[in-house]
Motif scaffolding. Structure first.
Motif, PDB file in Angstrom:
ATOM      1  N   LEU A  51       0.802  -1.223   0.000  1.00 40.27           N
ATOM      2  CA  LEU A  51       0.000   0.000   0.000  1.00 40.27           C
ATOM      3  C   LEU A  51       0.836   1.275   0.000  1.00 40.27           C
ATOM      4  CD1 LEU A  51      -2.770  -1.091   2.506  1.00 40.27           C
ATOM      5  CD2 LEU A  51      -3.115  -0.492   0.100  1.00 40.27           C
ATOM      6  N   SER A  88      -1.274   3.905  -2.329  1.00 38.59           N
ATOM      7  CA  SER A  88      -2.512   3.460  -1.690  1.00 38.59           C
ATOM      8  C   SER A  88      -3.613   3.143  -2.684  1.00 38.59           C
ATOM      9  CB  SER A  88      -3.000   4.527  -0.702  1.00 38.59           C
ATOM     10  OG  SER A  88      -3.222   5.758  -1.383  1.00 38.59           O
ATOM     11  N   VAL A 105      -3.520   0.723  -4.753  1.00 42.23           N
ATOM     12  CA  VAL A 105      -3.578  -0.720  -4.960  1.00 42.23           C
ATOM     13  C   VAL A 105      -4.844  -1.254  -4.292  1.00 42.23           C
ATOM     14  CG1 VAL A 105      -2.503  -2.931  -4.438  1.00 42.23           C
ATOM     15  CG2 VAL A 105      -1.098  -1.009  -5.163  1.00 42.23           C
ATOM     16  N   GLU A 106      -5.667  -1.923  -5.091  1.00 38.52           N
ATOM     17  CA  GLU A 106      -6.945  -2.431  -4.581  1.00 38.52           C
ATOM     18  C   GLU A 106      -6.876  -3.891  -4.182  1.00 38.52           C
ATOM     19  OE1 GLU A 106     -10.322  -0.955  -7.243  1.00 38.52           O
ATOM     20  OE2 GLU A 106      -8.544  -0.720  -8.495  1.00 38.52           O
ATOM     21  N   LYS A 107      -6.101  -4.666  -4.933  1.00 36.57           N
ATOM     22  CA  LYS A 107      -6.082  -6.104  -4.712  1.00 36.57           C
ATOM     23  C   LYS A 107      -4.640  -6.610  -4.595  1.00 36.57           C
ATOM     24  CE  LYS A 107     -10.458  -6.897  -7.145  1.00 36.57           C
ATOM     25  NZ  LYS A 107     -11.270  -7.220  -5.947  1.00 36.57           N
ATOM     26  N   PHE A 108      -4.459  -7.480  -3.621  1.00 39.90           N
ATOM     27  CA  PHE A 108      -3.175  -8.111  -3.356  1.00 39.90           C
ATOM     28  C   PHE A 108      -3.301  -9.539  -3.863  1.00 39.90           C
ATOM     29  CE2 PHE A 108      -0.044 -10.308  -0.757  1.00 39.90           C
ATOM     30  CZ  PHE A 108       0.984  -9.384  -0.592  1.00 39.90           C
ATOM     31  N   ARG A 140      -4.341  -9.017   7.197  1.00 44.64           N
ATOM     32  CA  ARG A 140      -5.271  -7.930   6.828  1.00 44.64           C
ATOM     33  C   ARG A 140      -6.135  -7.544   8.030  1.00 44.64           C
ATOM     34  NH1 ARG A 140     -10.161  -7.110   3.171  1.00 44.64           N
ATOM     35  NH2 ARG A 140     -10.779  -9.235   3.666  1.00 44.64           N
ATOM     36  N   ARG A 143      -8.780  -1.350   3.341  1.00 40.84           N
ATOM     37  CA  ARG A 143      -7.852  -0.716   2.404  1.00 40.84           C
ATOM     38  C   ARG A 143      -7.460  -1.604   1.228  1.00 40.84           C
ATOM     39  NH1 ARG A 143      -2.910   1.594   5.675  1.00 40.84           N
ATOM     40  NH2 ARG A 143      -2.535   2.570   3.637  1.00 40.84           N
ATOM     41  N   ILE A 144      -7.482  -2.929   1.415  1.00 43.53           N
ATOM     42  CA  ILE A 144      -6.999  -3.809   0.350  1.00 43.53           C
ATOM     43  C   ILE A 144      -7.692  -5.161   0.460  1.00 43.53           C
ATOM     44  CG2 ILE A 144      -5.071  -4.816   1.646  1.00 43.53           C
ATOM     45  CD1 ILE A 144      -3.358  -4.448  -0.923  1.00 43.53           C
TER      46      ILE A 144
END
Length: 717
Positions: free
Chosen positions: A648, A655, A657-660, A675, A683-684
């Motif tokens: 992030l 920040s 970034v939506e998906k890990f 998480r 946040r993700i």
């Protein structure tokens, strides 16, 4: 042709200028003594390795090829540059400068003690150390010697100026600093001797080629040193430099300089698959002989590993266990073992090598290892940490000192064949929510035998990974099947916590199940399974599984990429509007060099992929490997939390970034936990790569259907 000045002076220099016959004889005596001490010491050090046990793997096969490969690695300094440009340049300057000066000294010895003696015996004494050769020699020696000084200056600055933290810990000693300072004094002293000689001989014009020595001579002259004074002090400077050099030569086998030899030997004898595959336990080994019980249990290669350590701390700086506060420092473990071995050899007290308090290494230290192999990847001299750590975990297992949570998990695996302790009949329950049937590979011949694994079978979050991968196979219309309840835990992490016997049992059962099926390719959801099926099962005694390499073992990302490349899976036109980052699982990336297939698939979905600073072989472990997923540690921060923060804050997308994206079920479990504990839930999102692909296929199909409907003929008015 000899180059002669107008004054009649030959273009060369006298090696023993102003030393005299007695001094020359004394020098030769001391040189002979120093070399004798060196040779005996090296013989004794390497002779100690013969007391170690045989190594499990071939180390000296194709020795010429191994030496050539090691020479390339060492001369190019490629591992020194890994993750550390400053350190790489520093070491390259030192090594290239040192080798040049060593070669130059050898050339001079060949001329004086070989060529001149032979030509004198045959008639008229001659020397090749004159004319153009001498000028070229002087230029190269001065230039590379200057690099040597610069490199040593960089080392001194890093150690004492910056005080790089990985160079300072409980194993740091005066010897470490003495090694660097001795080399620095030798380098600077050589230029001082040269400068005094040039000043004392009246600045011969041809000596300008020795530009550093010429500069030193000018500085001395500017400081008020006359030619006469230079001639007076020259013997003192010459002897000071010579005695320091000879003392260094004699000390090589007995102090830190020995790493110049042991490190090269270690690279020559490295195992390319060390840690990826682990050595087995002899079938006739008694329980009290399993693992490290005493120094005699160490193989000669493990001893060489310990002697090759230079205390550089690169392994410690990348260790996720150390970074998260676990009681593990890979360097200290290796050096503790070395120190204990040397102490016992010197008549010191013996004790348990690994134990719950009171041992050379504490049990909690070994339990902390994630078997991620970051330490081994970072080590510039190919020390094989993980196999030694595993030997100590095996010893703890035999002594009944295994972590309570791990012990409970091992009992679940033994009784139920899985790490969750759930009945075997529940293993295929995940298929019930699918709107299609998953074929049974026990009943029909298939192209792909899919080993699903524990977490995608029993863990509710990871079951979505399994269902999405099944959906992908259905979209591709390929022949695949699973083992249903005949599948058991793969044993990869069981082996790495020290339960070798249970691992062998699992390997035998799984291999037998595979042999009962007709298939072409074994596909694994989990990189841990992929690693052990590919690299370890074929080498296990008594396990009849793919010893001839006839069966292809692949991770699912590799298979799906092949399906997409071959046109069986249509991902063209999919446009998932996500900003994502991808985490390289240790067992897929660092351990098996698969970095591109997952990234290629992410890009095919249309997602916007951004890299974290630590990626590919430099990826940071989630904390679940080596049994870490089954243990409780008081960590701050957890490796998974640190990795999500990096995603992030440290990618170029920040920040946004939506998906890990992960391609490992164990990573999924660790990051879902991180998480929550790290307060990243809003946040993700953690998403499996198979889930991302399934969503892309669904969106692509919907888009295709919408396009078809849009292009259809309008209904009659």
């Amino acid at each position: 042709m000899t180059l002669v000045l107008q004054t009649g002076e030959t273009v060369t220099r006298e090696t023993f200028w102003l030393i005299g016959p007695v001094g020359k004889a004394l020098f030769y005596f001391l040189a002979f003594l120093a070399i004798a001490v060196l040779l005996y010491g090296v013989y004794d050090r390497f002779g100690r390795y013969l007391r170690g046990t045989e190594d499990a793997f071939a180390r000296l096969d194709d020795l010429p090829g191994r030496i050539a490969s090691a020479a390339k690695i060492v001369v190019s300094n490629e591992k020194q540059f890994n993750r550390d440009l400053y350190g790489g340049l520093m070491h390259a300057f030192i090594m290239w400068g040192f080798l040049t000066l060593l070669i130059g000294t050898t050339i001079l010895m060949v001329d004086i003690d070989g060529y001149r003696l032979i030509t004198g015996f045959l008639g008229e004494e001659q020397s090749f150390f004159v004319g153009d050769f001498y000028l070229s020699y002087s230029l190269v020696m001065d230039a590379l010697g200057l690099l040597f000084v610069v490199g040593l200056g960089m080392a001194i600055y890093r150690r004492y100026g910056v005080r790089n933290e990985r160079l300072w810990d409980r194993h740091t000693s005066l010897e470490d600093g003495a090694f660097v300072w001795t080399l620095f004094l030798l380098a600077v002293g050589g230029y001082l001797v040269e400068g005094v000689r040039i000043l004392g001989t009246g600045f011969p014009d041809f000596e300008t080629v020795s530009f550093v020595g010429w500069f030193v001579a000018l500085v001395l002259q500017g400081a008020g040193v006359s030619g006469e004074l230079a001639r007076t002090i020259y013997p003192v400077t010459w002897w000071s430099h010579s005695l320091l050099a000879l003392g260094f030569v004699a000390a090589v086998p007995y102090a830190k300089p020995f790493h110049m030899l042991s490190s090269f030997a270690n690279v020559v004898t490295r195992d390319e698959k060390a840690g990826v595959r682990l050595p087995g336990v002899p079938t006739d080994a008694a329980p009290d002989e399993i693992g490290f019980t005493e120094i005699e249990d160490m193989s000669w290669k493990q001893m060489l590993d310990q002697d090759a350590c230079t205390k550089c701390g690169r392994c410690s700086s990348v260790c996720p266990a150390k970074a998260s506060g676990r009681p593990l420092d890979p360097r200290n473990v290796i050096l503790d073992l070395k120190g204990y071995r040397e102490s016992v050899n010197a008549g010191g007290e013996t004790k348990e090598i690994v134990a719950d308090g009171g041992g050379v290494v504490d049990s909690r230290t070994m339990e902390s290892c994630m078997s991620c192999m970051a330490c081994m990847d970072a080590c510039p001299v190919d020390i094989e940490h993980v196999p030694q750590f595993t030997e100590m975990n095996r010893r703890l297992t035999e002594m009944g000192e295994m972590d309570d949570n791990v012990q409970e998990t091992m009992m679940d695996v033994f009784q139920q064949g899985n790490s969750f302790g759930d009945p075997e009949r529940k293993r295929p329950d995940w298929v019930e929510e699918l709107d299609f049937d998953v074929p049974d590979a026990r009943d029909e011949s298939v192209e792909y035998l899919w080993y699903v694994g524990d977490y995608p079978s029993y863990d509710e979050r990871n079951r979505r990974i399994a269902r999405s991968l099944a959906t992908i196979f259905e979209h591709a219309d390929v022949s695949y099947g699973i083992l249903y309840e005949d599948e058991q835990n793969d044993g990869n992490d069981v082996r790495r916590v020290g339960e070798e016997g249970l691992y062998e049992m699992l390997a035998e059962d799984n291999a037998a199940a595979f042999e009962e099926c007709e298939f072409e390719t074994l596909v694994c959801t989990d990189p841990h399974s992929y690693n052990t099926f590919k690299n370890e099962y074929p080498e296990l005694d008594g396990v009849e599984w793919n010893s001839d390499g006839a069966v292809d073992v692949h991770h699912y990302t590799q298979v799906v990429q092949d399906l997409a490349d071959g046109g069986a899976l249509n991902l063209s036109g999919t446009e998932l509007d996500y900003t994502v980052t991808y985490h390289d699982p240790c067992h897929l990336g660092r351990m098996n060099d698969e970095f591109e297939a997952p990234r290629d698939l992410v890009r095919r979905t249309g997602a916007d992929l951004h890299e974290m600073p630590r990626n590919r072989a430099n990826s940071f472990c989630c904390g679940g490997g080596g049994g870490g997923l089954w243990m409780d540690f008081d960590e701050e921060p957890k490796p998974s939390e640190e990795r999500l923060r990096e995603a992030l804050e440290d990618t170029d997308a920040g920040s946004n970034v939506e998906k890990f994206v992960v391609a490992c079920p164990m990573c999924m479990t660790m990051y879902e936990d991180g998480r929550k504990t790290g307060d990243f839930e809003e946040r993700i999102e953690i998403v499996g790569l198979s889930e991302l692909l399934a969503e892309a296929l669904e969106s692509g199909g919907a888009a295709e259907a919408a396009g078809t409907n849009a292009g259809a003929a309008p209904a009659d008015d």
